[in-house]
Design a protein around this motif. Structure first.
Motif, PDB file in Angstrom:
ATOM      1  N   GLN A 196       0.815  -1.211   0.000  1.00 26.42           N
ATOM      2  CA  GLN A 196       0.000   0.000   0.000  1.00 26.42           C
ATOM      3  C   GLN A 196       0.850   1.264   0.000  1.00 26.42           C
ATOM      4  N   ARG A 197       2.182   1.082   0.020  1.00 26.15           N
ATOM      5  CA  ARG A 197       3.085   2.239  -0.007  1.00 26.15           C
ATOM      6  C   ARG A 197       4.183   1.994  -1.030  1.00 26.15           C
ATOM      7  N   ALA A 255      -1.738   2.905  -8.158  1.00 18.85           N
ATOM      8  CA  ALA A 255      -2.473   3.483  -7.027  1.00 18.85           C
ATOM      9  C   ALA A 255      -3.569   4.431  -7.473  1.00 18.85           C
ATOM     10  N   ARG A 309      -6.009   1.801  -3.494  1.00 15.87           N
ATOM     11  CA  ARG A 309      -4.882   1.921  -2.568  1.00 15.87           C
ATOM     12  C   ARG A 309      -4.064   0.635  -2.473  1.00 15.87           C
TER      13      ARG A 309
END
Length: 930
Positions: free
Chosen positions: A249-250, A296, A300
C-alpha cells in the motif's frame, strides 16, 4: 417537410412483423418538387454525402435502383427519399436495416405515411432528425425552410456525432455475439437497460447476462477473481504456475517487494481490469515507484509480482471446457523506413475494424503517457522514423481495449496448458472465465518451457475470439447459451394472445383460470390490470406492449395470457415477436375514427396482427366474416374455428379435411361444446354447467368459454383440465368484475356490466331479456365520450326496445364532450325512438344516477347498470340499504361540512347515509375497511 406524428412500434405491427418507426409527413411545398425537378445538383450532393445510397435497390431490387428512381422521369418525392436516407444513416452507424415504405395518404395532398425499420429506437429517431436536416440543407435556397439548418451546418460533423452516439448505445461485441447465438437457437431476448444487461428466455425460464457474466456466475467467484492476491494464493496452493506476488500500500513497500522477488517485476492495482494501471518489466527503484503510483490511481492496494517472460495468451473456459485461445500482442506499429511513429499510428488507425473503446472488434491506438514512456526507453519520440520491419510497442499490456491485436491459437495449444486453464477457472468457481497466461510457446507444456498465470478474468471479453486479427473466428457465444439452456430445457413459457372487440377480458380470465387450476403460475394482462397468479399487481388498462413485457420479465410466471387490445396495437404494436396461440373473438365497430382507423375493415387488419404471428395455433370465429378472412394470413401450425352454428358449411369442410373446430351442438339436455380434431369427435361440456353462462342463457359467454377452451386445448391441456377450469369459473364480481355481475340480495335484482359499445350492449340486452321480471326493468346507460355520434346513437337504438325506464348519465372522464352532452344525446335519441319523457331521466353524474336507480327500484324490479367505474359502482350496489336515504360523495368533491361534524373531511371511499331516525352517518364504502 415536417413530421406531424411519430409512432415507435416495438414488435409486430400493421406494417411489419418487426420493429419499425412510422412518420406522418407533410411535404408542404416540396409536394410539387420531386427529385428530378429539384435538379441534378441536389441528387449529386445527396450521393456525395451518402455514397451508400448507390447500393439501394428500391423497387428495382438491384443495386442502383434507388438512384435510378431519383433521376428517371419526374424523379421521386421527398418522403421516399427521406426513407432511404434514414435507412442508410442507420447502416453506416452499424444497424443492419433494410425495410422501408412510403405511401401517400388518400385525400390529404402532400401527406405521407413513411415507415422504416430500426434496431435501436433512439438511433432510428436520431437518424430521422438528421435525415431531414440533410435534405433541407441540400435544397436550393428558394426551397429551404426557415427553420432548417443554418448555411454553415456541417453534415460530416453531425454524421460522425450521430455514429458515435449510435455506437455508444449498441451492444458490445461480446453481448452482440450472445444475442446472435440466442436468436439462432430460437431463444427470445429482452434488453433490460441501455448497457449490456440482457434477459434470455421468458418468465421462470429466463436467464440473464451482463456482458459475459451470467445469472449462473457465482458472486464469490467474481470477488475472488477481482482479488489478485487471493487468486494467486488459491492457484499456488493447487500447484498451478503463478508468479511470486506481494500486496503493498506504499511505494517504499513496493520497492522492498521488488527486491525480495528479484529481477523484473510487474505492478498493477489489486482490483483492476482491461490492463488499467499495469506497468511491466520494472527493474529500477524509480521505475517501481512510478509503477506503484500509476497502479495506485485505481485503488490503494497494489500488487507487485515477478515478471514472466513470454507472449500474452487469453485462454477462455466456458462450463468446464476450453473453448478458445488467443495470442495477444500489445498495440504497436511496424516501421517502413519512411513514416514517423505518429504517422504510422494514424495509418494503423485507418483500419475500419478499429474504433473507440469496445465499439468495434479492434480499438484505436493512442499516443499517451504510457506510449511516450515506452518510446523513451528506446530513445525514440513520436517523430522518430523506425527502420523497415522494426516493431515499436506503444503498450506494455496486450489488452484489445488499449489497441492490442489477437491471433487465434485454439488448435495449437498444448493439452497440459489446456488442462491448466480449466483447473484454474474451476478453482476460482467461474462458469465463464479467462486465464491470462504468459508463455514463450503455447504449443509446448508450461512444465517444459515455463510460464505462468498472471490473472483470472471474470466476465472476459469475447471479441478477440469472435473476430481475431488473424486466424479462425471461434463460436464462443454458442457454448454460453448451451450452458444456460441445456438441450431439452425450455427457455420460453406458453403465451396466449386474446384479441377482438368484445369478450377479450372474460376470455382471458377464463383461460387464466383454466391454467391456474392446472397448476401454472399465470401472468395476465387485461383492461383491469396485470395479474400474477390471480393477484392484481398493477391496476389500470394494461393491454399494450409494455404490460406484455412486464409479464414476460416476471420470474414467477410460467404461462402468459395477454389481452391484446386495439389501442396498443395501433400505438406501438405487440410487445413480443410471436406467441404460441392467438384468437380473434369478433370484430365490430368500436373506437372508429381514432388513431387513423376509420372503417371496420381497417380495424380487422389491426386485430389480425396476433393471428399472423401465432406459431402453434390460430383460433378464429367462423361466425364473423372479418375473423374468417384472417385465416389467409395465419401461419400457425394449426387453424381452429369456433362456431355456434353446427351446420356451418366452411367449418364442416374444414372438419372433414381433418381440421380442428370447437362447435356448439344441440343435445337432449341442452347445448354441448364439442371438439373436432383430426377426425375425432370429442364432447367437452354442457353449457349450463359453466357458471359464467348463467345456465347457458348468456350466449356471448358461451362463445367466450369456447374460445378459452380452444386456446387451452392448443396449449396441450387435457380435456379434464379444461372442464374443471370452466366448471369453476363464474361471473361473480370477484372472478370477472364488470362482466354480467348479478347482485340479488336486495328486494330487486341488479346486474352490472362494463358494456360500452353497441355489440357489447346488444349482447347484455339479450341476456336480460331471458330474465323473468315481475316489476319494472330500469337501465342506467352511458357511452364513452370519444366515440362517434353514430355509435352513441346506436347504443340508444339497441336499448330502446328492452327496458321500461332509462337513466342517462356520463362517464367521469368526458373525453372531449360537454358536462352532460352524452347523456342528453342518449335521451334525445330515445325520444326519437318513441320513448316518452316520463320514462327518461338525465342524471350526468354516474354515482348520482346509480343511487337514483337503486333508490327508486321497487321489489321485483330489475336494474341493469352499464358501469364505467366498475369497482366504485359495485361497492355502491352492494352497500346500498333499501329504505335509507343515500347521498354518495362524488370524486369531484374533496370534503363536505356537516352541522354536527364541522371540518370533518370525507375521502372518496366514504358516503353519507341517514338512518331511520334521520341521524346522518359517515360510513366507509371500502369492503376491506372497518
Amino acid at each position: 417537410m415536417k413530421v406531424l406524428k411519430t409512432n415507435v412500434y416495438v414488435g409486430p405491427n400493421l406494417y411489419a412483423h418487426f420493429p419499425v418507426i412510422r412518420y406522418i409527413l407533410d411535404l408542404g411545398e416540396l409536394e410539387n418538387w420531386p427529385s428530378a425537378r429539384i435538379g441534378e445538383d441536389f441528387i449529386s450532393a445527396l450521393l456525395e454525402c451518402l455514397p451508400g445510397l448507390d447500393e439501394h435497390g428500391c423497387s428495382y431490387r438491384e443495386p442502383g435502383g434507388f438512384v435510378r428512381r431519383l433521376r428517371e422521369d419526374e424523379g421521386t418525392w421527398m418522403g421516399h427519399i427521406l426513407e432511404h436516407v434514414v435507412l442508410e444513416l442507420q447502416n453506416i452507424a452499424g444497424s443492419d436495416v433494410t425495410f422501408g415504405r412510403t405511401r401517400s395518404i388518400e385525400g390529404q395532398p402532400g401527406h405521407y405515411t413513411m415507415v422504416f425499420e430500426y434496431e435501436d429506437d433512439a438511433v432510428g429517431r436520431a437518424a430521422g432528425e438528421l435525415g431531414i436536416k440533410l435534405l433541407h440543407s441540400l435544397l436550393p435556397e428558394s426551397l429551404r425552410p426557415e427553420d432548417g439548418p443554418p448555411p454553415d451546418w456541417d453534415f460530416a460533423e453531425a454524421r460522425d456525432r450521430f455514429i458515435l452516439n449510435a455506437q455508444r448505445r449498441a451492444f458490445g461485441p461480446s453481448t452482440a455475439s450472445l444475442v446472435r447465438a440466442a436468436e439462432q437457437r430460437g431463444i427470445p431476448w429482452i434488453r433490460l437497460n441501455r448497457q449490456s444487461l440482457v434477459q434470455f428466455g421468458h418468465g421462470r425460464f429466463q436467464k440473464r447476462i451482463q456482458a459475459t457474466t451470467t445469472s449462473l456466475t457465482s458472486n464469490i467467484a467474481v470477488e475472488l477473481a477481482s482479488d489478485k492476491e487471493e487468486t494467486n494464493q488459491i492457484l499456488r496452493d493447487l500447484g498451478l504456475p503463478v508468479p511470486a506476488q506481494y500486496l503493498v500500500q506504499r511505494a517504499r513497500d513496493a520497492v522492498r517487494a521488488a527486491q525480495r522477488i528479484g529481477g523484473p517485476v510487474v505492478t498493477k492495482p489489486l482490483a483492476g481490469n482491461h490492463g488499467r494501471g499495469v506497468s511491466i518489466k520494472l527493474t529500477t527503484e524509480e521505475e517501481v515507484e512510478a509503477g506503484f503510483a500509476k497502479a495506485a490511481e485505481y485503488g490503494r492496494n497494489v500488487v507487485v509480482e515477478s515478471y514472466l517472460e513470454g507472449f500474452d495468451h487469453r485462454l477462455l473456459v466456458i462450463d468446464g471446457e476450453l473453448i478458445a485461445a488467443a495470442k495477444r500482442i500489445p498495440g504497436h506499429v511496424v516501421g517502413d523506413g519512411k513514416h514517423t511513429v505518429a504517422e504510422l499510428v494514424d495509418i494503423v488507425n485507418e483500419d475500419p475494424r478499429r474504433g473507440i473503446g469496445h465499439e468495434k472488434v479492434l480499438t484505436r491506438i493512442e499516443i499517451d503517457a504510457q506510449a511516450e514512456r515506452l518510446l523513451a526507453r528506446l530513445d525514440y519520440t513520436v517523430d522518430t522514423v523506425p527502420a523497415e520491419g522494426e516493431e515499436v510497442y506503444l503498450r506494455s499490456t496486450a489488452n484489445l481495449s488499449t489497441g492490442g491485436t489477437a491471433i487465434d491459437v485454439t488448435d495449437e495449444i498444448h493439452p497440459d496448458n489446456r488442462d491448466m486453464a480449466i483447473r484454474a477457472i474451476q478453482a476460482i468457481g467461474l462458469d465463464i472465465g479467462g486465464v491470462d497466461f504468459l508463455t514463450s510457446d503455447i504449443t509446448r507444456s508450461y512444465r517444459e518451457v515455463g510460464g505462468g498465470i498472471c490473472e483470472i478474468n471474470a466476465g472476459p471479453g469475447f471479441r478477440m475470439h469472435v473476430a481475431p486479427s488473424e486466424g479462425q473466428p471461434r463460436d464462443v457465444a454458442g457454448p454460453v447459451i448451451d450452458m444456460l439452456f441445456p438441450e431439452n430445457e425450455p427457455s420460453i413459457i406458453p403465451i396466449a394472445c386474446v384479441t377482438g372487440t368484445n369478450g377479450k377480458t372474460t376470455t382471458s380470465r377464463m383461460l387464466a383460470h383454466i391454467l391456474k387450476m392446472r397448476g401454472f403460475t399465470v401472468g395476465m394482462t387485461s383492461t383491469d390490470g396485470i395479474y400474477i397468479d390471480g393477484q392484481l399487481t398493477v391496476s389500470g388498462d394494461l393491454t399494450g406492449p409494455v404490460s406484455a413485457r412486464m409479464i414476460l420479465r416476471d420470474p414467477a410466471v410460467d404461462a402468459a395470457v395477454l389481452e391484446t387490445a386495439r389501442g396498443g396495437l395501433v400505438r406501438a404494436g405487440m410487445g413480443l415477436q410471436s406467441c404460441n396461440v392467438a384468437c380473434c373473438l369478433n370484430v365490430s365497430g368500436d373506437h372508429l375514427g381514432q388513431g387513423g382507423i376509420d372503417t371496420i375493415e381497417q380495424l380487422a387488419e389491426i386485430k389480425r396482427i396476433p393471428i399472423e404471428v401465432a406459431t402453434d395455433a390460430a383460433v378464429l370465429n367462423a361466425d364473423d366474416h372479418l375473423c374468417l378472412s384472417m385465416a389467409d394470413y395465419a401461419e400457425a401450425a394449426r387453424l381452429c374455428y369456433v362456431t355456434m352454428n353446427p351446420n356451418h358449411p366452411l367449418v364442416k369442410q374444414h372438419v372433414h379435411a381433418g381440421g380442428q373446430a370447437f362447435v356448439l351442438e344441440q343435445g337432449m339436455n341442452g347445448h354441448m361444446i364439442t371438439i373436432y380434431d383430426q377426425g375425432k369427435h370429442m364432447p367437452l361440456l354442457w353449457t349450463h354447467l359453466i357458471p359464467a353462462t348463467l345456465q347457458g342463457r348468456a350466449l356471448h359467454n358461451v362463445q367466450n368459454a369456447m374460445f378459452a377452451a380452444a386456446l387451452a386445448y392448443n396449449m396441450d391441456l387435457s380435456l379434464e383440465d379444461i372442464r374443471q377450469g370452466l366448471r369453476t369459473f363464474d361471473a361473480t364480481y370477484f372472478q370477472a368484475p364488470g362482466r354480467l355481475n348479478i347482485f340479488d340480495e336486495h328486494p330487486f335484482q341488479v346486474i352490472m356490466d362494463y358494456a360500452h359499445n353497441p355489440a357489447a350492449v346488444r349482447a347484455v340486452c339479450s341476456v336480460v331479456d331471458q330474465f323473468t321480471v315481475d316489476g319494472r326493468k330500469t337501465l342506467v346507460v352511458s357511452a364513452p365520450g370519444d366515440r362517434r355520434d353514430q355509435d352513441i346513437e346506436e347504443i340508444a337504438d339497441i336499448v330502446a326496445e328492452h327496458f321500461d325506464h332509462f337513466i342517462c348519465r356520463c362517464d367521469d372522464h368526458l373525453r372531449g364532450r360537454g358536462p352532460d352532452e352524452v347523456a342528453q344525446m342518449l335521451a334525445a335519441r330515445l325520444r326519437q325512438k318513441g320513448i316518452s319523457d316520463e320514462r327518461i331521466e338525465v342524471i350526468p353524474d354516474e354515482q348520482a344516477a346509480l343511487n337514483h336507480a337503486l333508490t327508486t327500484a321497487a321489489a321485483g324490479d330489475l336494474v341493469l347498470v352499464l358501469a364505467d367505474q366498475v369497482k366504485r359502482s359495485w361497492k355502491q350496489i352492494v352497500q346500498f340499504q333499501p329504505g335509507i336515504e343515500h347521498t354518495p360523495v362524488t370524486r369531484r368533491q374533496d370534503s363536505i361540512s356537516l352541522p354536527d361534524l364541522q371540518g370533518f373531511s370525507l375521502a372518496d371511499d366514504v358516503e353519507l347515509i341517514s338512518d331511520e331516525r334521520g341521524v346522518r352517518i359517515a360510513r366507509s364504502v371500502d369492503e376491506d375497511a372497518d
